[in-house]
Design an enzyme around this catalytic site. Structure first.
Site, PDB file in Angstrom:
ATOM      1  N   ASP A 249       1.043  -1.116  -0.022  1.00 54.80           N
ATOM      2  CA  ASP A 249       0.010   0.109   0.122  1.00 54.80           C
ATOM      3  C   ASP A 249       0.860   1.299  -0.025  1.00 54.80           C
ATOM      4  O   ASP A 249       2.011   1.191   0.632  1.00 54.80           O
ATOM      5  CB  ASP A 249      -0.932  -0.086   1.183  1.00 54.80           C
ATOM      6  CG  ASP A 249      -1.885   1.307   1.220  1.00 54.80           C
ATOM      7  OD1 ASP A 249      -2.741   1.229   0.356  1.00 54.80           O
ATOM      8  OD2 ASP A 249      -1.945   1.998   2.167  1.00 54.80           O
TER       9      ASP A 249
ATOM     10  N   GLU B  38       0.803   5.706   0.291  1.00 54.41           N
ATOM     11  CA  GLU B  38       0.160   6.964   0.653  1.00 54.41           C
ATOM     12  C   GLU B  38       0.699   8.075  -0.285  1.00 54.41           C
ATOM     13  O   GLU B  38       1.848   7.877  -0.425  1.00 54.41           O
ATOM     14  CB  GLU B  38       0.127   7.263   2.282  1.00 54.41           C
ATOM     15  CG  GLU B  38      -0.507   6.187   3.208  1.00 54.41           C
ATOM     16  CD  GLU B  38      -1.975   5.946   2.776  1.00 54.41           C
ATOM     17  OE1 GLU B  38      -2.834   6.906   2.340  1.00 54.41           O
ATOM     18  OE2 GLU B  38      -2.408   5.118   3.115  1.00 54.41           O
TER      19      GLU B  38
ATOM     20  N   GLU C 224      -6.138  18.207   1.936  1.00 55.69           N
ATOM     21  CA  GLU C 224      -7.114  17.105   1.660  1.00 55.69           C
ATOM     22  C   GLU C 224      -6.467  15.963   1.811  1.00 55.69           C
ATOM     23  O   GLU C 224      -6.877  14.854   2.370  1.00 55.69           O
ATOM     24  CB  GLU C 224      -7.578  17.222   0.214  1.00 55.69           C
ATOM     25  CG  GLU C 224      -8.444  18.589  -0.163  1.00 55.69           C
ATOM     26  CD  GLU C 224      -7.621  19.661  -0.505  1.00 55.69           C
ATOM     27  OE1 GLU C 224      -6.553  19.733  -0.401  1.00 55.69           O
ATOM     28  OE2 GLU C 224      -8.277  20.805  -0.788  1.00 55.69           O
TER      29      GLU C 224
ATOM     30  N   HIS D   4      -4.313  10.832   5.472  1.00 57.70           N
ATOM     31  CA  HIS D   4      -3.245  10.093   6.481  1.00 57.70           C
ATOM     32  C   HIS D   4      -2.603  10.691   7.217  1.00 57.70           C
ATOM     33  O   HIS D   4      -1.803  10.170   7.965  1.00 57.70           O
ATOM     34  CB  HIS D   4      -1.977   9.703   5.244  1.00 57.70           C
ATOM     35  CG  HIS D   4      -1.693  10.606   4.394  1.00 57.70           C
ATOM     36  ND1 HIS D   4      -0.922  11.820   4.770  1.00 57.70           N
ATOM     37  CD2 HIS D   4      -1.808  10.855   2.893  1.00 57.70           C
ATOM     38  CE1 HIS D   4      -0.579  12.641   3.600  1.00 57.70           C
ATOM     39  NE2 HIS D   4      -1.126  11.952   2.491  1.00 57.70           N
TER      40      HIS D   4
ATOM     41  N   HIS E 281      -5.575   6.544   7.235  1.00 57.37           N
ATOM     42  CA  HIS E 281      -4.779   5.859   6.294  1.00 57.37           C
ATOM     43  C   HIS E 281      -3.415   5.581   6.979  1.00 57.37           C
ATOM     44  O   HIS E 281      -2.725   6.789   7.008  1.00 57.37           O
ATOM     45  CB  HIS E 281      -5.172   6.302   4.902  1.00 57.37           C
ATOM     46  CG  HIS E 281      -6.390   5.990   4.456  1.00 57.37           C
ATOM     47  ND1 HIS E 281      -6.559   5.648   3.075  1.00 57.37           N
ATOM     48  CD2 HIS E 281      -7.641   6.296   4.983  1.00 57.37           C
ATOM     49  CE1 HIS E 281      -7.927   5.688   3.116  1.00 57.37           C
ATOM     50  NE2 HIS E 281      -8.681   5.987   4.180  1.00 57.37           N
TER      51      HIS E 281
ATOM     52  N   ASP F 240      -2.239  -0.578   6.711  1.00 56.01           N
ATOM     53  CA  ASP F 240      -3.159  -1.000   5.716  1.00 56.01           C
ATOM     54  C   ASP F 240      -2.757  -2.120   4.857  1.00 56.01           C
ATOM     55  O   ASP F 240      -3.623  -3.191   4.585  1.00 56.01           O
ATOM     56  CB  ASP F 240      -3.452   0.148   4.740  1.00 56.01           C
ATOM     57  CG  ASP F 240      -4.169   1.196   5.165  1.00 56.01           C
ATOM     58  OD1 ASP F 240      -4.578   1.185   6.531  1.00 56.01           O
ATOM     59  OD2 ASP F 240      -4.806   2.365   4.514  1.00 56.01           O
TER      60      ASP F 240
END
Length: 239
Positions: free
Chosen positions: A7, A9, A52, A57, A151, A156
């Site tokens: 995963d 970010e 945003e 995260h 997140h 994750d």
């Protein structure tokens, strides 16, 4: 068989407009089971963090300022994922696009999309029309994601490894036993019995009471009178 659950970010949605990766988390699987080997790194994106993305995260400019740039961790990342391990990713097109953009910037070969196993596509095929976000799948398979307030790439990835096992059949979301749901702990390995009729036993089991015990019981029931509940069962057994 080696697989990497992965995963990322990022600062946004599109590397073509300048968005960058800020975190990578990866978990190694061998024959679909975690080995305990992980890869985790925060990355300086060399650009400001949009509000945003920060709200998703929680990785801000101050935190990322002293972290390595992608070019500094690229060799370690490429070594960890290897040349042929499948990459298990939720919404793989998003992460693969970002990873390939970063690798290309560093002069590394890009990865073919065929390396990816997209758990979002698998979930959509198994649960069409349902919510299939990582949080939704954790709820469906009763996977504890209470620590996921924001997140995070490594957390994750660890959750996705459990979801991937569940999607492959290692954890059942709604087992059925005698016409009703089995509401036990997830991942117990229980087997569904289905809703069909039970087949007859080929040979009846021998009685486990002696003749003397049966005679004593009959005498006891006789004393109870004609309204004794036991007589209903005796009558049903002779029909």
């Amino acid at each position: 068989m080696r697989e990497i659950v992965l995963d990322t970010e990022t600062t946004g949605f599109d590397p073509d407009t300048g968005d960058r990766i800020v975190e990578i988390g990866a978990v190694e699987l061998m024959n679909h089971l975690p080995t305990g080997q992980t890869f985790h790194v925060y990355i300086n994106p060399e650009r400001p963090m949009p509000q945003e993305a920060f709200e998703v995260h929680g990785l801000g400019d101050n935190f990322l300022r002293d972290k390595p740039k992608f070019a500094e961790i690229a060799a370690d990342f490429v070594k960890f994922i290897g040349d042929d391990a499948k990459l298990v990713i939720h919404n793989a097109s998003f992460d693969m696009k970002f990873l390939n953009a970063e690798l290309k910037l560093c002069g590394y070969p890009t990865m073919p999309y065929s390396r990816a196993i997209d758990t979002l596509e698998i979930a959509r095929s198994q649960f069409p029309g349902a919510q299939n976000s990582l949080d939704a799948l954790c709820r469906r398979f009763r996977i504890d994601n209470s620590n996921r307030t924001l997140h995070g790439a490594l957390l994750d990835s660890e959750l996705l490894a459990e979801v991937y096992l569940a999607l492959r059949g290692g954890r059942q979301p709604g087992l059925v036993l005698e016409g009703g749901p089995l509401r036990g702990r997830s991942g117990t390995g229980a087997v569904s019995q289905g809703n069909g009729p039970r087949s007859a036993r080929p040979r009846p089991l021998p009685p486990r009471i002696t003749a003397a015990e049966a005679e004593a019981h009959a005498a006891f029931v006789e004393k109870l009178g004609e309204k004794a509940v036991w007589l209903r069962y005796l009558s049903a057994g002779t029909n």
